[in-house]
Design an enzyme around this catalytic site. Structure first.
Site, mmCIF file in Angstrom:
data_model
loop_
_atom_site.group_PDB
_atom_site.id
_atom_site.type_symbol
_atom_site.label_atom_id
_atom_site.label_comp_id
_atom_site.label_asym_id
_atom_site.label_seq_id
_atom_site.Cartn_x
_atom_site.Cartn_y
_atom_site.Cartn_z
ATOM 1 N N PRO A 221 0.823 -1.204 0.000
ATOM 2 C CA PRO A 221 0.000 0.000 0.000
ATOM 3 C C PRO A 221 0.863 1.263 0.000
ATOM 4 O O PRO A 221 2.096 1.192 0.053
ATOM 5 C CB PRO A 221 -0.778 -0.119 1.315
ATOM 6 C CG PRO A 221 0.203 -0.792 2.230
ATOM 7 C CD PRO A 221 0.924 -1.796 1.340
ATOM 8 N N SER B 24 9.224 2.646 -2.601
ATOM 9 C CA SER B 24 10.224 3.474 -3.297
ATOM 10 C C SER B 24 11.548 3.472 -2.546
ATOM 11 O O SER B 24 12.617 3.478 -3.168
ATOM 12 C CB SER B 24 9.712 4.909 -3.464
ATOM 13 O OG SER B 24 8.562 4.938 -4.272
ATOM 14 N N GLU C 103 6.291 3.396 -9.233
ATOM 15 C CA GLU C 103 4.861 3.564 -9.555
ATOM 16 C C GLU C 103 4.477 2.711 -10.762
ATOM 17 O O GLU C 103 3.811 3.156 -11.694
ATOM 18 C CB GLU C 103 4.519 5.042 -9.799
ATOM 19 C CG GLU C 103 4.849 5.968 -8.644
ATOM 20 C CD GLU C 103 3.970 5.788 -7.413
ATOM 21 O OE1 GLU C 103 3.027 4.970 -7.438
ATOM 22 O OE2 GLU C 103 4.242 6.470 -6.406
ATOM 23 N N CYS D 260 -4.866 3.151 13.944
ATOM 24 C CA CYS D 260 -4.666 2.327 15.147
ATOM 25 C C CYS D 260 -3.212 1.879 15.325
ATOM 26 O O CYS D 260 -2.884 1.257 16.324
ATOM 27 C CB CYS D 260 -5.594 1.115 15.118
ATOM 28 S SG CYS D 260 -5.097 -0.155 13.916
ATOM 29 N N ILE E 74 -9.524 6.157 -10.557
ATOM 30 C CA ILE E 74 -8.429 5.331 -10.046
ATOM 31 C C ILE E 74 -7.130 6.121 -9.949
ATOM 32 O O ILE E 74 -6.438 6.063 -8.947
ATOM 33 C CB ILE E 74 -8.219 4.081 -10.936
ATOM 34 C CG1 ILE E 74 -9.476 3.211 -10.926
ATOM 35 C CG2 ILE E 74 -7.004 3.277 -10.493
ATOM 36 C CD1 ILE E 74 -9.905 2.716 -9.566
ATOM 37 N N ILE F 143 -2.987 11.039 -8.148
ATOM 38 C CA ILE F 143 -1.638 11.007 -7.595
ATOM 39 C C ILE F 143 -1.577 11.943 -6.401
ATOM 40 O O ILE F 143 -2.024 13.083 -6.464
ATOM 41 C CB ILE F 143 -0.608 11.401 -8.673
ATOM 42 C CG1 ILE F 143 -0.623 10.360 -9.800
ATOM 43 C CG2 ILE F 143 0.788 11.524 -8.074
ATOM 44 C CD1 ILE F 143 0.165 10.743 -11.026
ATOM 45 N N CYS G 15 -5.273 -0.583 8.255
ATOM 46 C CA CYS G 15 -5.443 -2.020 8.448
ATOM 47 C C CYS G 15 -6.837 -2.410 7.944
ATOM 48 O O CYS G 15 -7.625 -1.556 7.526
ATOM 49 C CB CYS G 15 -5.292 -2.382 9.928
ATOM 50 S SG CYS G 15 -6.603 -1.708 10.975
#
Length: 178
Positions: free
Chosen positions: A14, A20, A85, A143, A159, A162, A172
């Protein structure tokens, strides 16, 4: 390098997982070993200028391109190609397979899913072609447990949006639904 020396290393996870950072670390190792390295980034990602830059400001010089097809001549001269990316390059699987078969080392950093937790089909196509797949986790920004997903802030539904912490949080499973 011969075609047997080439390989693909895919780094997925994620937002804010360190993809990177890991890409830069691996490319720098090859640079220290005197390999000819090329780093590529998506042209529309202008957050940090022309280089690949991490959220904590670690950077490396990169070639900006809207399409991997446009860097063939530059890529031919490289032994190691780092791509940041990767989810934004539709033909990444065919490009990486062709370059790896030509003996090049490919290191690709990419999101594994959208903010809706749907796969990027081009990255799904790359997984079975890769010799090494590393899945990184971030820290959930709510959390502080392992964060495996990217949650978009705001109501944009397209979608390709950037951005950094201004537009996304790592979360999570539980906090994804809050």
């Amino acid at each position: 390098m011969t075609m047997y020396g080439g390989h693909i290393h895919l780094i997925i996870g994620p937002m804010f997982a360190g993809k990177s950072t890991e890409l830069i670390r691996l490319v720098r190792r090859y640079q220290i070993a005197k390999h000819k390295c090329l780093v590529v980034k998506y042209e529309k990602d202008i957050r940090y200028g022309n280089g690949v830059c991490t959220h904590d400001n670690m950077s490396i010089t990169a070639v900006c391109t809207p399409s991997l097809d446009k860097i063939d001549s530059v890529a031919e001269n490289a032994e190691v190609i780092g791509i940041d990316e990767g989810q934004f390059f539709p033909n990444i699987a065919t490009f990486c397979e062709r370059m790896a078969n030509a003996g090049k080392v490919l290191i690709v950093a990419a999101l594994d899913g959208t903010f809706q937790r749907k796969p990027f089909s081009n990255i799904s196509e790359l997984i079975p072609l890769a010799e090494n797949v590393t899945k990184l986790n971030a820290v959930c920004m709510y959390c502080y447990k392992n964060g495996s997903f990217s949650k978009r802030l705001g109501d944009k539904m397209e979608i390709e949006v950037i951005g950094g912490s201004d537009k996304y949080k790592s979360v999570c499973r539980k906090c994804y639904f809050f």
